[in-house]
Design a protein around this motif. Structure first.
Motif, PDB file in Angstrom:
ATOM      1  N   PHE A 114      -8.458  13.439  -0.906  1.00 57.50           N
ATOM      2  CA  PHE A 114      -8.998  12.090  -0.772  1.00 57.50           C
ATOM      3  C   PHE A 114     -10.492  12.147  -0.467  1.00 57.50           C
ATOM      4  O   PHE A 114     -10.955  12.973   0.319  1.00 57.50           O
ATOM      5  CB  PHE A 114      -8.301  11.332   0.359  1.00 57.50           C
ATOM      6  N   LYS A 139     -13.274  10.370   1.455  1.00 57.29           N
ATOM      7  CA  LYS A 139     -13.250   9.471   2.615  1.00 57.29           C
ATOM      8  C   LYS A 139     -13.975   8.155   2.354  1.00 57.29           C
ATOM      9  O   LYS A 139     -13.523   7.094   2.792  1.00 57.29           O
ATOM     10  CB  LYS A 139     -13.864  10.168   3.834  1.00 57.29           C
ATOM     11  N   VAL A 145     -11.790   6.022  -0.025  1.00 59.46           N
ATOM     12  CA  VAL A 145     -10.640   5.460   0.693  1.00 59.46           C
ATOM     13  C   VAL A 145     -11.090   4.319   1.597  1.00 59.46           C
ATOM     14  O   VAL A 145     -10.447   3.257   1.647  1.00 59.46           O
ATOM     15  CB  VAL A 145      -9.921   6.554   1.518  1.00 59.46           C
ATOM     16  N   ASN A 158     -11.757   1.263  -0.476  1.00 61.29           N
ATOM     17  CA  ASN A 158     -10.499   0.687  -0.968  1.00 61.29           C
ATOM     18  C   ASN A 158      -9.777  -0.082   0.129  1.00 61.29           C
ATOM     19  O   ASN A 158      -9.313  -1.210  -0.082  1.00 61.29           O
ATOM     20  CB  ASN A 158      -9.591   1.795  -1.514  1.00 61.29           C
ATOM     21  N   ILE A 218      -3.008   2.436   0.245  1.00 61.41           N
ATOM     22  CA  ILE A 218      -3.450   3.676  -0.400  1.00 61.41           C
ATOM     23  C   ILE A 218      -2.701   3.881  -1.717  1.00 61.41           C
ATOM     24  O   ILE A 218      -3.300   4.242  -2.737  1.00 61.41           O
ATOM     25  CB  ILE A 218      -3.263   4.874   0.554  1.00 61.41           C
ATOM     26  N   TYR A 271      -3.959   4.736  -5.545  1.00 64.13           N
ATOM     27  CA  TYR A 271      -3.791   6.117  -6.000  1.00 64.13           C
ATOM     28  C   TYR A 271      -2.451   6.399  -6.678  1.00 64.13           C
ATOM     29  O   TYR A 271      -2.219   7.513  -7.145  1.00 64.13           O
ATOM     30  CB  TYR A 271      -3.974   7.075  -4.821  1.00 64.13           C
TER      31      TYR A 271
END
Length: 367
Positions: free
Chosen positions: A117, A119, A122, A125, A303, A307
């Motif tokens: 991932f 950072k 993420v 998102n 998440i 993804y």
């Protein structure tokens, strides 16, 4: 010459290939298992899928074959054999981008996210999800020294984190000291602490540490502390055989003295820590656990939305001194060190079984 398919492969069950480090495969052939591998092997007595382990260099992309290692139940030995490509892959070690793309093109379904991932990605998102915003500490990208010093006008302590990095090796804590100057601390082979007087030297030290890597600046969370040791939580969250989100365990990690992060920390089970060290009542423990479960479900769902289906995520959580929960980061390839330290074999094996059953669910439902 390697035996070919003289293994536990069961044509009625999905095939799971576990991508491990080359040294791990060599150790298996010497009949030495890691705790994680033992747990997966034991769980598979109940899941009964076709299971083998391999390193990235064992993959023959031209012939679509993998030289792997499997456990021969009749002989009670780990042995080499040749295998077809699996239906499922579980990544526990390095997988090159080229090989990852190749396996995905061949319709191999990942149990965990095959990329690390990012950072910053993420964070962005999650910040678009209204349910998650309350859990996110102030975070910006480092584009120039001015970004750092402007942030330090609003807070005395920040963390600098490489956008891509594991095991806390790319993290620096920067504290603006009341008497002037700064304290920089980070963990590598040991704890390093530097007192620096001027801004230019701070910038030089930071740039030397990160090199060409992109990194972000994050406002420090006022974490609960015990005797100058910071405390955070690593939730091991996963899917089960029904495709439902479940929490395998939430080990609590206590850092070394004055360390900026909890890597190489003491670990406790959630219930033990909050009942016996923090002296929470049963009701308080239950209330916190409910808050955490809500937080973890929301975060996991968010998440996955970006993804795709994921079998497990390690989620680092901060609990501040006012009782507020904070998202620190998520891990696509959790080593589960704290989980294995803090929880019993039954809990650990149930976690591995959930993962294997989720693999069967993905194949059966084609998700």
């Amino acid at each position: 010459m390697l035996s070919r398919y003289k293994t536990n492969l069961n044509s009625k069950q999905p095939i799971l290939g576990v991508c491990a480090a080359e040294r791990t495969i060599k150790r298996l052939l010497k009949q030495k298992e890691t705790e994680k591998i033992t747990s997966i092997k034991e769980a598979n007595k109940y899941a009964n899928i076709s299971l083998y382990f391999f390193s990235a260099k064992d993959v023959d992309t031209k012939r679509r074959r993998i030289r792997g290692v499997y456990y021969n139940e009749k002989k009670s030995l780990w042995e080499k054999a040749q295998f077809p490509y699996p239906n499922l892959i579980y990544k526990t070690s390095v997988l090159t981008d080229k090989l990852r793309v190749h396996l995905l093109k061949k319709k191999v379904k990942p149990l965990n996210y095959l990329n690390g991932f990012n950072k910053w990605e993420v964070y962005n998102n999650l910040s678009r999800d209204e349910r998650c915003k309350q859990y996110l500490p102030l975070t910006i990208m480092y584009n120039s020294p001015n970004d750092l010093f402007e942030m330090l006008k609003t807070t005395d302590t920040v963390y600098l984190k490489a956008c891509v990095g594991r095991q806390g090796k790319q993290v620096i804590r920067v504290i603006k000291l009341p008497e002037g100057g700064y304290e920089l601390s980070y963990l590598k082979d040991r704890l390093y602490v530097h007192k620096i007087d001027n801004d230019n030297d701070v910038v030089n030290k930071i740039q030397s540490f990160f090199g060409e890597k992109k990194f972000l600046i994050q406002q420090a969370i006022d974490l609960i502390t015990i005797d100058k040791k910071i405390v955070d939580l690593r939730a091991e969250v996963q899917k089960n055989g029904k495709g439902q989100i479940t929490v395998a365990g939430i080990p609590v990690r206590m850092s070394q003295n004055n360390a900026p992060i909890t890597t190489h920390a003491q670990s406790y089970s959630f219930d033990y820590f909050f009942k016996h060290i923090m002296n929470y009542s049963d009701i308080e423990v239950k209330e916190l656990k409910n808050k955490l479960n809500q937080f973890l479900n929301i975060t996991y769902q968010s998440i996955e939305k970006d993804y795709g289906p994921i079998g497990e995520i390690g989620i680092d959580i901060g609990l501040d001194k006012k009782g507020h929960l904070w998202f620190i980061e998520c891990n696509s390839q959790s080593r589960k060190v704290s989980f294995f330290k803090a929880y019993d074999k039954k809990t650990i094996n149930e976690s591995s079984l959930n993962l294997l059953e989720y693999g069967k669910y993905r194949i059966k439902r084609n998700v």
